[in-house]
Every structure is written in C-alpha cells, then in structure tokens.
Design an enzyme around this catalytic site. Structure first.
Site, mmCIF file in Angstrom:
data_model
loop_
_atom_site.group_PDB
_atom_site.id
_atom_site.type_symbol
_atom_site.label_atom_id
_atom_site.label_comp_id
_atom_site.label_asym_id
_atom_site.label_seq_id
_atom_site.Cartn_x
_atom_site.Cartn_y
_atom_site.Cartn_z
ATOM 1 N N TYR A 167 42.611 37.260 29.646
ATOM 2 C CA TYR A 167 41.981 37.962 30.787
ATOM 3 C C TYR A 167 41.988 39.473 30.612
ATOM 4 O O TYR A 167 42.677 40.001 29.773
ATOM 5 C CB TYR A 167 42.514 37.503 32.130
ATOM 6 C CG TYR A 167 43.949 37.689 32.556
ATOM 7 C CD1 TYR A 167 44.858 38.462 31.868
ATOM 8 C CD2 TYR A 167 44.387 37.050 33.724
ATOM 9 C CE1 TYR A 167 46.163 38.608 32.325
ATOM 10 C CE2 TYR A 167 45.691 37.189 34.180
ATOM 11 C CZ TYR A 167 46.569 37.968 33.474
ATOM 12 O OH TYR A 167 47.843 38.100 33.931
ATOM 13 N N GLU A 168 41.158 40.122 31.388
ATOM 14 C CA GLU A 168 40.927 41.573 31.271
ATOM 15 C C GLU A 168 40.498 41.944 29.842
ATOM 16 O O GLU A 168 40.799 43.026 29.352
ATOM 17 C CB GLU A 168 42.162 42.379 31.690
ATOM 18 C CG GLU A 168 42.846 41.939 32.976
ATOM 19 C CD GLU A 168 41.914 41.880 34.182
ATOM 20 O OE1 GLU A 168 40.792 42.412 34.097
ATOM 21 O OE2 GLU A 168 42.290 41.285 35.204
#
Lengths: 597, 597
Positions: A438-439
C-alpha cells in the site's frame, strides 16, 4: 509472550545522538521540544502503546471488523482505546498549535507513531490516514475548509481518508473515473472507490474523505484529476453535524492481515450524488494527493520499523525461554535455551540489525524534514528537502521489505509454534505483508527512486548522500578499534558500489529506461542497505566515543557496536551482488518471452 | 485466475533430459517406466490434479477442518477427491507390487507428488505422511506387520501418521516422554503428541499411527526411544477392523495455512492405554523415524517446488491480464499489461528460475535415489546414496526457502489485490510458510548439511558434487554462444565459492563448531543456489544442442536458455555475499549478548 515494550533506550539514542534533537529543538517553533519534554512524551507514549493498544492487538486480529447495512463495527476494545488516544492528544503531536495541535517536530511524532504501529498496526492506520488528510488540507485547503475541518481532525474527533483508486485503476491514478458534477457552490460526486482504509468505522463522529475525481471536460489522464473533500456528515456553519451525505461503505475486504482496520469499498452518489468541495485548484488533484501520499509513505516506513521491533521482541523472548537441544560446544551438557544456538542468534541479529538501522534512517529523515520546514537558512532547507525527497522511497521501500524478512524470521525462530495462530507471531508476518503493497508498492518506490530522485537531477542528491557517508566513515575511522576498522572498510566498499550504480543509472536512464528499471528494486535495496549501514556506522562512532569516555551504559553501547559489526559483516555483504544485478542483470529480464506459449 | 495446469513440458524436459529416465528405466525392476508409459501417467496425473484437487483448494482453505467430540471433518469435497485418489492408484506409485503398489521409480512418483502438492498442498499431506509410514514398515516392520498393514496403506484405504514430538520436546526428540508399557504381546501407550498431520480425519477406514515412546527402563535421551505402531482401529486376524483403540484427537491447531489438513493433538491412553506394537527393535526408534523423516523431507522439497509453480502460474496469468500504466519506453502509448513493466518481469523471472532450478535438482535427486536402490553396480549405488544424502537437506531447505520467496513475489505482483484473500494468492504464501518449519526447520537441515553431510566425511560428498558441476560446465562451454559463456563463467565462480566454503567448514568444524554453525543456513542457501545453477546450466546445454539440431520446440528451448541466463545473472550474484557470511560472518553472532538487559 506476545507483549510490546517500546525500545525507549534505542529510540532516545537515535533521537539524541544520530538525529540530533538538540539541533532540531533550536529551530524556530520547536523550542518546546527540549530533551526533557521529549523524554516525558516518549515515556507516556510507551505506556499508552504497551498498556492500552498492544493488549487488544491479537484479539482484534482474530475478531476483525463487521459490516451490517453500511455500518462498520471495529473489534472489541478499539473504541475505548481510540477514545484514550484522542483524550491523550496523541493525534495532534506535530500539527499546528493554532488548530489544536502541539506543534512538535516530526522527530518526536515519528517515534511515537512507530510505537503505535508496533503495538497495534491495524489501530495505527486510522491516525495515519487522518494525518495525511490534515496535511493536504493544511497546505491546499481554503481558509474556510481549514477553519471547519482542521481542528476536529487534529484532535482526532473526526478522522480522514484517502480515496484514490478504483477497480480498473490500481496504481495508475490517471485511469480514475469518479465524476464530480458542479452543483452550486459544491459538487456532486458519483463513483466507486476501493481499498479505502478506515473508510467507514465506529470510532469518530465524522469521517472526512479526500477523493480524487474528474470534473466535466477535464483533460484525460492524471492531468484531469481534482481533489474533493466529502464529509460523511455535512457540517453546519457552526461546526455541528448536519445531514448524512450520499457516501456509503458497501463492502469490507477480507484481508491477509491488519484485520482490525476496516478496508472499505465506498460508493459515492448512489442516490443524488455525494456533496463534495473542491480542494485547491481544479485538475491539480494528483499533486495534492502526493502530499498525503508522501506523508503516508513515511509513516508506512515507520510501520515497517515498528512491526519489525514487535516481532524481534517476541522472538527474542521465545528464544530465551524455549529450552531445546544441547549447546553445540557442550555435547554432554543439558538442553539449553535456543538463543544459544548459532543459527537462532544469526536470525535474531539479522532482525535487530535491520530494525535498528531502519529506525535510525527513519528518524534522521524526520529530523531532515523538520529542518526542511523550519531552518532559518535557505540552503539548509533546500539541502534537507533534497535529502528527504531522495530518502522517502528508500525508507518506505526498504524498511517494509526488511519488515517482511524480520517477521518471517520471527516465525522461523518459533519453529512449528510459529505457524500456530495463537502464538501470535504469524499475525506480525500477515500484518507486515501489506506494507510493501500500500501507498505504492516497492516497485513504485523504486521507479520513483531511479527516475525522479536519481536520474532527473543527474545524481546530485544521491551523491550528496554518498559524500555524507564518506565523511562519517572518516569520523569512525579515527577510532583505533578492530570493529570500527572492519565496519569502515566494508561500508566504504558499499558506498563505492552505491556510487557506481548512481553513475550508471544517470548515464543510462535517458536512452534506455527499461534496462535501468529492471534493476530499480535491487537498486532501492542496495541504497537502503548502504544507508542503514551508514547509520549503524554513525551509531558505532557514538558508542566508541562514549565507551572511551567511561559512559555508564556500557552494555548498551557495546551491543550497539556489535550490531553495527554484524550489519557490516552480513548485511553489507549483499551489496556486491545487488550491484551486479543493477548494472549487469537486465538482459534476460527484458528478453523474457511474455506471450502465452 | 487461480487455476493450476501441471507444467508437463518442463517436467518431461527435466525427467528425460536432466534426470535421464531412459537410464532409470533400464534398472532392474523399473522396466515398466518407459518414456511412453511415464508420459501417460504424467498426463493422467496432470488431469487429476488440475480437475479434481486444484478446484477444491481455495474453498478448503476458507472452510478448514472441524472437530466435534474427537471426530474430525475435512472440508467439502475432500472426501470425494481422496476417494478418486485411491481409486486411481495414485497412492501406490512407487511401492512394491507384492503389496499392491506399482513399483515405479521415484523419478515418476516425485513429479506426480509435485503436481498434487501444487494443486492442493493441504491434500498432499495425507499421502505424504502415509508414504513415510509405508517406507518405515516396509524396511523395519515384522513380516506379520507388513502382511497386515502394507496393502491397505499402499492402496490408500488406510492412512499413516508420524507421531514424534510433544509440547516440551520440539525438534529435540530425546525429550520425548510418551510411555509404552509391555502388556502381553503388545504394549500400552500413554502420552500426548502434538503437530500430528492428518492425525484424525474422515478420509479413510483406519489410521495407522507410528509413535515414538519410551519403554520402562530405557536409556535417557534419543537412545531410549522406540517406535510403535498404534492403529486407530485394532485389526483382526483376517484384516477386518476390530475395536476402537484408546487414541483420540483432543484438539486441532488453528494454523496460518494448510487449513484443509487437520493438525491434531493426539491423546494416547486416556483410559487403559493405547494398544501398540513394537516396530523393529527396542530403542532404535529414532533411527527408524529418520526413514520416515527423510522421505518426508524429500516430499516437502517437492511441495516447495509445487507451491512455487502454482504461485508463478497465478502471477503470470495476472501480469498478462492486468492493464496498468504505460510502457516506460513509450510514454505516449496506452496503458499496457503489467508484464511489460521491467520490475514485474524481474519478479516473474525470479519465480520461474527458482522454481525450475529446484524442480530440476529435486528430480535429479529422485533419479539418484532410484539408482541407489536399484543399480546393479555397487559403486554406483554407493555414489548415488552419498549424493542423495548430501542433497536431502539442501533440497528440503533451499526449495522451501525459495518457495517462500516465490509466493511472496506472487503476492507482490498482484499489488493490493494480493492482500485480499479472495484473490487466492495469499493462500499460497500462507501454505508455503509451513515448509521451512516442518520435518525439520531450515536451521535443522543446515546443521545436518554442515555436520553430518559435509564435515563428517571430510568434504568428500561435497567435492564430488563440485567435480560433477565442473564437468557439466565444460560440457556447456563447448557451445559457441554468448549466453553459454556468461553462464559458464558465473557458475564456475560460484562453484569456486562453494568449494572454498567446504574447505573452510572441513578445516574448522571439529575445533570450532559454533563458528561454522553460525553460517550453516547461509551455506545451505549457497549450496542450493549453486546446485540450482548447475541444473540450469545443464538445461542450457541441452537447449543449445537441440536448437542446433533444429528442434521444433524452439520457443521452449530459447526460454530455457534465457532462464538459465537470468539465473546466472541474478541468483548466482548472491553467492559471493553468502560466502563472506559463511567464512567471515560469525564474530558478532557469537558475541551477541543474549542475557536480558
């Protein structure tokens, strides 16, 4: 023993000795961050994290979140813990005092966040996303938006989200299709967003969604994306909550880990459109989104450090208690704690060295970020900003890849018990697994590192890092100590490898980007390893100086020196192989016949 | 697309070209294993694995096993699939025809087991354990025990288990406390065993437990352990089932993966003692146990290959279908399938190269095992046995560590979707995670490799492997091809590193075992990497020869050459770092201050 104690001694060592809190506290606006005040804050944070949120970590993983008719319930105990989190003012540590924050440097807020993530990674996600929303509104929001939303967000009474991707888009945000239709002073949003962390929950009075969407007639691709603020409950002029907005959680994901953090599918405008407010200017949404994203990337790096620390503590405790097999040097003796077995020690040292190195690098980046914001000297600000920008993908990418290795080793040290969920150590592996995804995946970080952060400035930021490393090697080399000599020699060799890669990337990227990109992740790993070794060498220099001065904390300092030695022996040993892969490894990757047979 | 197709082309390439099925089929007793027959068997096994057991893999993971009053239910569909497995004769492939088996070589049974493990790892555990029990009874059981138990076990109507460890013992079986008290012609067993794979289930009429226990007055430690056969249902003289024995499943473990395989806590003798029969001689239980264990270790290595293949197929399929972001060399083009992105290709090639290399090594070991059993030439038997013994820990340790990396990368290629359980790829990671733990952790394999398999014979078996590698490098070097030249050069360098480690281990182990053991796992990884590179080089030589001969399968052969090139570029690049860790990495590991601060 699935317990967490914040590693305050190591944290303070890094904060004070490597990240130089004293210098940060001398910057305008950070005068409150004296060593004593920070010490008190860290002690309180350690207590909160170990006593309030660590104990609900495993039960929250087992229970998970529930969804009934668009309402999300978090696991037992999370509501109470979040209430204490808000009451303790933990959400506002680094935000502006004029909006209710405490105005402390990142060098203080970062370590506190590490503790929270270590104690309960699922729990840490809600404040992580709220912080991103605060930062984006603070920098890009209108005065009225700031007036309305910042204070409750900073206090933590309201929480924030990042609504970026959609099923067809993934990491390619140019493919976003959510529409925003003008409607008087506001807009009506229509579309579906996925992977929305804490998109719906029962912890706060209101949820402030920051949403990427397209205005009518906007340009195609990422240049036609705008950022909108969409509150769950509309906010009246006096700040009280009004009508429920047309945004709903329609599903929760079943995930490998972070079960106590609801990951929502959000539907905007199922009825008459969700009321939204444009943040900043139209079509600059991606730029604003990167404000949130860079915040979140830094925080995810800290999650990597925290979950690694947690896993290390659990493995260390188990290795000290578990009695099994004889000491290899004493075949007639009794069975011993497994920490006496060399391979278990090797695994523990790997975990400890990776975690301490990544912690040190993360805090040094936090201090540079503080300097970039507050230094009165423009050159220092520029230099620090360049350092932070270069290091952001390295820290995010490498601290999280390392966290996966560290949590993997924690399971391994537990043997068969590690595979049993009640032991609790497998949860860390499952929770850590999200951090490289994620990110921005590690691949995305690596592309950023080689393209925007290395090739674009002709390697200037990278070479500045190399120069700083060489200066610190010279510093350590002044000590007449066998460990120091070995560490210097191996780090010097590793810095040479790093510079060789930088030179090659700069010379190659423009005319042959794919050959460079085939080695982007190996280059990120190499950079992370070398920069971690740099911080360990700096720590070794401090340890030697203080040992020579007769410091009373000799055991901690000798252990720090030993860990730096291990790092240079076993982790920097990987650097030559990575250099070969970066510079001379792409042929077969690009020749891979990708079509179905 | 969570589907599995057995990689028949690669399997047959390895079986025929690298493991030399023709030579194995010429051994006495293996005459039935002609290329045509084996081809037909593999085709049928591929059909069974992809159509019968792969489709129930994900549902079985989600449902898991249930325990109600000592009865264990397996997930929906497993009973039917197991019935088909038995009906197809798949359980008895390599066992003696006189007891209902098919007498085929390991070189055929191994690849079939790989398919089963790839299709459904949880399912594969039941036959894996049954095979160990068959082998132990075949070699150590009395005539009457063989007569009674072997046929139903080989047919699969009954299944077998290994009951080794207990809560306090872990990998240290000398600490086993289960008691066996003489009672006429049999014994009564009392004790609790943990981690019993398929210890109780609803798939078979009877379960034959092989149990380690102590006789009264037995010596302490591993020299006082005997092996007992304890059937779930007592067996009458005519082979029919009699009374229920005093052995019960009292709990099932909640595990990270392999959810469709019940892992039982077994209670022996809660009432009047479980009737058991001594297998072989008293106090030789550990020796007999190693028969089962070595079988199981080899099988676990194949599970590593299988689960890696499964994860690779899923990631490859996703990478071909998932459209996201532009090609780096075409910034004005459309979004492309992610397989066009260099980092995704690097990950896929890593997965493919590791899996193919470990498959090749595993099948070559199988062929050597067949020679060790059936060659008419005593020298060949001795040489082959030494090779198998040296390679068993390497294959078990390295194929499983590689499987964890491969399944990790499969998740990574899926991005955020990889973290969602419905995608199915996280299951492979969870399932693979057990493989470096059970049947001896990687640390246990590595200790075996450096101690019993390398130091004890003065490095003779290891140097024989090195000599074989050098001969094959010379073979490949005859081809005037740039890939071949690079592969030869890099493998040569890696073999030198391997021999340097062997020399150092032999010179050091006796007087300083802990320094050697600190590098045992890195040495195992180095050995696995080099031996995998050896097999890839052999494959490259075959590919070049056949391409020069105008073979019609050019695409497959070119891809094989490219994979070998990738392996030498990116995987052998790790060898120098590992050599440094093995030979010069122990100082800080041994100096680690292990006591609580």
């Amino acid at each position: 023993m699935n317990h967490y104690d914040a590693p305050l001694r190591d944290m303070k060592f890094v904060i004070n000795e490597l990240a130089n809190l004293e210098a940060i506290a001398s910057l305008p606006g950070y005068e409150d961050a004296s060593i004593e005040t920070v010490d008190a804050i860290l002690t309180q944070a350690a207590k909160f994290s170990s006593e309030v949120i660590a104990p609900i970590n495993q039960a929250g993983d087992m229970q998970g979140c529930g969804l009934i008719e668009n309402h999300v319930s978090t696991p037992a105990g999370v509501q109470d813990a979040y209430r204490e989190f808000v009451a303790g003012g933990w959400n506002g540590l680094r935000f502006a005092q004029e909006y209710g924050g405490q105005g402390l440097p990142s060098l203080v807020a970062g370590p506190v966040f590490e503790m929270i993530a270590a104690a309960n990674m699922g729990f840490s996600l809600c404040p992580m996303l709220t912080s991103g929303a605060i930062e984006a509104l603070f920098l890009c929001g209108s005065d009225s938006q700031k007036e309305t939303y910042l204070r409750p967000l900073i206090e933590g009474r309201w929480t924030g989200t990042m609504n970026l991707t959609e099923p067809q888009a993934g990491s390619d945000l140019g493919a976003v299709r959510t529409r925003a239709v003008p409607d008087g002073e506001c807009f009506r949003l229509f579309g579906q967003k996925i992977f929305i962390t804490h998109g719906e929950h029962d912890l706060a009075e209101n949820i402030v969604h920051l949403v990427l969407a397209r205005l009518p007639g906007a340009p195609e691709g990422i240049k036609g994306i705008s950022l909108f603020l969409v509150p769950k409950f509309l906010v009246n002029a006096d700040g009280s909550l009004g009508a429920r907005n047309d945004v709903r959680c329609v599903a929760l994901e079943h995930k490998l880990g972070i079960h106590s953090s609801p990951t929502a599918v959000m539907a905007y405008g199922d009825r008459d459109g969700a009321a939204g407010y444009l943040v900043g200017e139209a079509n600059r949404g991606i730029e604003y989104m990167f404000i949130m994203m860079n915040e979140a990337r830094y925080a995810v790096g800290l999650q990597g450090v925290g979950i690694g620390e947690r896993a290390y503590q659990q493995a260390l405790s188990y290795a000290r208690e578990r009695i099994q097999s004889k000491d290899a040097a004493m075949p007639r003796g009794d069975a011993v704690p497994i920490i006496r077995h060399p391979d278990v020690r090797r695994m523990l040292m790997t975990m400890k060295a990776l975690t301490e190195a990544n912690r040190a690098l993360a805090y040094v980046i936090a201090a540079a970020n503080d300097e970039a914001h507050r230094s009165p000297d423009p050159e220092t600000r520029t230099r620090s900003r360049a350092f932070v920008e270069f290091m952001t993908p390295v820290n995010k990418g490498w601290a999280t890849e390392a966290a996966i290795e560290v949590t993997h080793l924690a399971v391994q040290i537990h043997g068969g018990m590690g595979f049993i969920e009640e032991t609790g150590v497998a949860q860390h592996l499952r929770d850590a697994r999200i951090t490289t995804l994620y990110e921005g995946t590690t691949g995305i970080q690596a592309n950023d590192l080689v393209g925007r952060k290395t090739a674009r400035d002709g390697g200037a930021a990278a070479r500045a890092v190399a120069a700083a490393m060489r200066a610190d090697i010279d510093e350590l080399a002044r000590h007449d100590d066998p460990h120091a000599m070995t560490i210097c020699q191996r780090l010097q060799h590793a810095v040479n490898a790093f510079e060789a890669c930088v030179d090659w990337i700069v010379a190659t990227y423009t005319h042959d980007p794919k050959t460079v990109l085939a080695g982007a992740v190996p280059f990120l790993k190499l950079t992370g390893l070398v920069c971690g070794g740099w911080q360990m060498a700096r720590a070794a220099a401090v340890a030697l100086r203080r040992l020579n001065d007769g410091d009373s904390d000799a055991r901690f300092l000798r252990e720090k020196l030993n860990t730096a030695r291990f790092y240079s022996d076993q982790l920097l040993a990987q650097v030559d192989g990575l250099r070969a892969i970066v510079i001379d490894g792409a042929t077969a990757v690009l020749d891979f016949d990708e079509s179905p047979a």
